[in-house]
Structure formats: C-alpha cells, structure tokens
Scaffold this motif. Structure first.
Motif, PDB file in Angstrom:
ATOM      1  N   ASN A  92       6.105  -1.013  -9.382  1.00 15.05           N
ATOM      2  CA  ASN A  92       5.979  -2.434 -10.303  1.00 15.05           C
ATOM      3  C   ASN A  92       6.279  -3.814 -10.502  1.00 15.05           C
ATOM      4  O   ASN A  92       6.082  -4.309  -9.099  1.00 15.05           O
ATOM      5  CB  ASN A  92       5.378  -2.178 -11.075  1.00 15.05           C
ATOM      6  CG  ASN A  92       4.214  -0.847 -11.475  1.00 15.05           C
ATOM      7  OD1 ASN A  92       4.185  -0.589 -11.019  1.00 15.05           O
ATOM      8  ND2 ASN A  92       4.531  -0.665 -12.458  1.00 15.05           N
TER       9      ASN A  92
ATOM     10  N   LYS B 258       2.345   1.647  -3.377  1.00 16.19           N
ATOM     11  CA  LYS B 258       1.229   1.953  -4.671  1.00 16.19           C
ATOM     12  C   LYS B 258       0.653   3.976  -3.910  1.00 16.19           C
ATOM     13  O   LYS B 258       0.894   4.693  -4.866  1.00 16.19           O
ATOM     14  CB  LYS B 258       0.060   1.740  -4.310  1.00 16.19           C
ATOM     15  CG  LYS B 258       0.045  -0.014  -4.689  1.00 16.19           C
ATOM     16  CD  LYS B 258      -1.088  -0.929  -4.837  1.00 16.19           C
ATOM     17  CE  LYS B 258      -1.172  -2.335  -4.838  1.00 16.19           C
ATOM     18  NZ  LYS B 258      -2.160  -2.427  -5.678  1.00 16.19           N
TER      19      LYS B 258
ATOM     20  N   LYS C 150       0.329  -1.417  -0.111  1.00 19.56           N
ATOM     21  CA  LYS C 150      -0.064   0.217   0.222  1.00 19.56           C
ATOM     22  C   LYS C 150       0.652   0.618   0.029  1.00 19.56           C
ATOM     23  O   LYS C 150       0.643   2.359  -0.646  1.00 19.56           O
ATOM     24  CB  LYS C 150      -1.097   0.056   0.948  1.00 19.56           C
ATOM     25  CG  LYS C 150      -1.761   1.500   1.525  1.00 19.56           C
ATOM     26  CD  LYS C 150      -2.790   0.680   2.480  1.00 19.56           C
ATOM     27  CE  LYS C 150      -3.446   2.516   2.674  1.00 19.56           C
ATOM     28  NZ  LYS C 150      -4.511   2.457   3.910  1.00 19.56           N
TER      29      LYS C 150
ATOM     30  N   ILE D  10       6.317  -4.319  -6.409  1.00 27.65           N
ATOM     31  CA  ILE D  10       5.238  -4.572  -5.737  1.00 27.65           C
ATOM     32  C   ILE D  10       4.982  -6.437  -6.464  1.00 27.65           C
ATOM     33  O   ILE D  10       4.337  -7.190  -5.948  1.00 27.65           O
ATOM     34  CB  ILE D  10       4.211  -3.730  -6.584  1.00 27.65           C
ATOM     35  CG1 ILE D  10       3.614  -2.346  -6.047  1.00 27.65           C
ATOM     36  CG2 ILE D  10       2.207  -4.479  -6.602  1.00 27.65           C
ATOM     37  CD1 ILE D  10       2.935  -1.585  -6.380  1.00 27.65           C
TER      38      ILE D  10
ATOM     39  N   GLN E 145       3.848   5.646  -6.393  1.00 32.22           N
ATOM     40  CA  GLN E 145       3.661   5.170  -7.191  1.00 32.22           C
ATOM     41  C   GLN E 145       2.512   7.064  -7.919  1.00 32.22           C
ATOM     42  O   GLN E 145       3.334   7.668  -8.692  1.00 32.22           O
ATOM     43  CB  GLN E 145       3.354   5.058  -7.955  1.00 32.22           C
ATOM     44  CG  GLN E 145       3.908   3.886  -7.644  1.00 32.22           C
ATOM     45  CD  GLN E 145       3.674   2.178  -8.553  1.00 32.22           C
ATOM     46  OE1 GLN E 145       2.896   1.613  -7.647  1.00 32.22           O
ATOM     47  NE2 GLN E 145       4.298   1.617  -9.185  1.00 32.22           N
TER      48      GLN E 145
END
Length: 286
Positions: free
Chosen positions: A253, A17, A14, A256, A20
């Motif tokens: 990415n 993200k 989280k 993740i 990002q």
C-alpha cells in the motif's frame, strides 16, 4: 517520454496489486491453519504440563534412579533436533531457529550433529559444515502423534547406541500470533523442569519393575515433548506467516501510494505542458 513513464507506472501499480491479492490469500490460509493447530496446542499444553509435573515428582521423590535416560554420561557429543518449516514466506521464523542453533554450537562443530525437521532447516544446514544424521520433511500443518512417535523412535535409536551424551531440541514456542520465542530444551538425559509444588515427600513403587517402567515412561515422555514442540512450532510458523503477509500488504500500500503520487504528478505535468502548447499556438496565430 512522459507517456512511457505513465504506462510503466501503471504496470507497476497493477503488478503490486496482483501481488497483494496473493499475500492476502496466503494470510487468510495461514489464519485458518493457525486456528486448527492452536486449538490442538491448547489441549496438549495441559497434558504436557501435567505429565512434566509427574516426571519432576519421580526424579525428586523417587529412590535413586538407575537408568541411562535419567543419568548423565561421560560422552561429550551432543545431538540437536531443529524444528523449522517446509515452506517460506514466514518472516524470520526459520532464520531465528538457525541462529539459535549456530549460537549454541559455537566452535564445537566436531562434537555436534543435527536432526532436521522441515525443508528449510535441511537447506540451511547444507550451507554450513554441520552434519545431519536424519531429516524429516513434508509433515502436515497440524501434526499428529504418529509424526512425533517416528522422530522419538529415531532419537532413542541414536541415543541407545551411546554415540551422544546429550540431546537437545531447538523450537519456537507459541504465545500469540505476534509473539513467538525460540527456545532450547534438553531432552536427554531427562531433568526436572522445576521443583514440584507439593512439599511432602513420598516413596514410589513401580509396576512393572523400576527399570522397565522408567524406560517406558521415558519413551512416552520424549514422544510427548516432541509432539508439544511440533505443535508450538507449527502454530508459531503460521503466526509468523500471518504477520509477514500483513506487513507485505502494508508495504504494498505504501509503494502504491508513492507510485500513484508520482503518476499523478507526471500526468499533471503532461496536461500542463499540453495546455501551454495549445495556448502558445493560439497566441502565435493572432
């Protein structure tokens, strides 16, 4: 143990993200700023090339030029104008400029002084033994000619005192959003960049008289050089920031994906362990 690991992994995913979201926004802002400054640079490049060609013609075909802005002096001291950014998160943009400066100066620190443009150059300079004679910060993302005029005026003010024999600029030339190059440009004394294309020789008549004309055109030429370098530097900065933010998103990415894979494996292991316990308990009750 596995529950704690799962919660920790979910928090990390989280967090990445959320980061990002910021990097994507910064990339979009940099893209917008790049469009503005690159359109201005495109127009300015045409004027800069034409004006440089005129200067080359004056130096090549004019009579003997008796002007301190065109003649080399005996002074060995050098002044460097370094173009950097006020903000970070633009990859190696600022580090490349400073590396170029350090390489050019070498072990001749006592005969070199610097004018810094941008917060980052000022910050990096303070970590070395190099001296700064002037600092310019907080200049807009799309520079105006007035910004260049202030810096050019300061350059001539210092040069006219006779303390420095040569003045150089270190800036980043913009080619494309993914291609920039750090260059060294000699500002003073003014030298021709290349031979004029015309093969014919001509005689120049100056109006007003030669000394005043050459002084005026020198000031205007240096101002235009500074302005062009400013636009190149700002465009390169935004292009470098776009590339840096794009790389950050791709790296995010990748991280993740690895964390998600680890999360799934731990979760699957926990489920398998729970099923095994249920089956074992059922077997024990038989």
């Amino acid at each position: 143990m596995s529950e704690t690991s799962l919660v920790s992994l979910k928090r990390r995913i989280k967090s990445i993200k959320n980061t990002q979201k910021i990097t994507r926004a910064m990339g979009l802002v940099a893209s917008s700023k790049l469009r503005k400054v690159s359109s201005k640079l495109l127009v300015n490049n045409q004027f800069y090339r034409s004006f440089s060609h005129t200067i080359d013609q004056i130096i090549t075909y004019g009579s003997h030029i008796d002007n301190k802005y065109f003649e080399c002096s005996n002074c060995k001291k050098k002044l460097y104008i370094v173009f950097s950014s006020d903000l970070g998160l633009c990859g190696s943009f600022n580090a490349s400029v400073f590396d170029k400066l350090v390489k050019e100066i070498g072990g001749n620190k006592e005969n070199c002084q610097i004018i810094t443009i941008g917060q980052k150059a000022r910050g990096m300079l303070r970590k070395t033994g190099l001296a700064s004679v002037a600092e310019f910060v907080d200049i807009s993302d799309v520079p105006e000619e007035e910004d260049a005029d202030v810096i050019a005026t300061k350059i001539f003010e210092i040069f006219d005192e006779g303390e420095f024999g040569e003045v150089y600029c270190i800036y980043t030339k913009y080619f494309t959003p993914v291609k920039q190059e750090v260059l060294l440009k000699k500002l003073l004394p003014i030298e021709k960049e290349k031979e004029p294309k015309e093969a014919i020789k001509t005689t120049f008549e100056f109006e007003p008289e030669e000394k005043e004309f050459l002084t005026n055109i020198s000031h205007f030429y240096i101002k235009q050089c500074i302005y062009n370098f400013f636009l190149n530097s700002r465009a390169s900065e935004q292009g470098a920031r776009m590339s840096a933010m794009d790389a950050a998103n791709k790296n995010g990415n990748d991280i993740i994906d690895k964390l998600q894979l680890k999360y799934n494996r731990i979760r699957q292991s926990a489920i398998t362990e729970a099923i095994a316990e249920i089956v074992g308990g059922a077997e024990a009750q038989k």
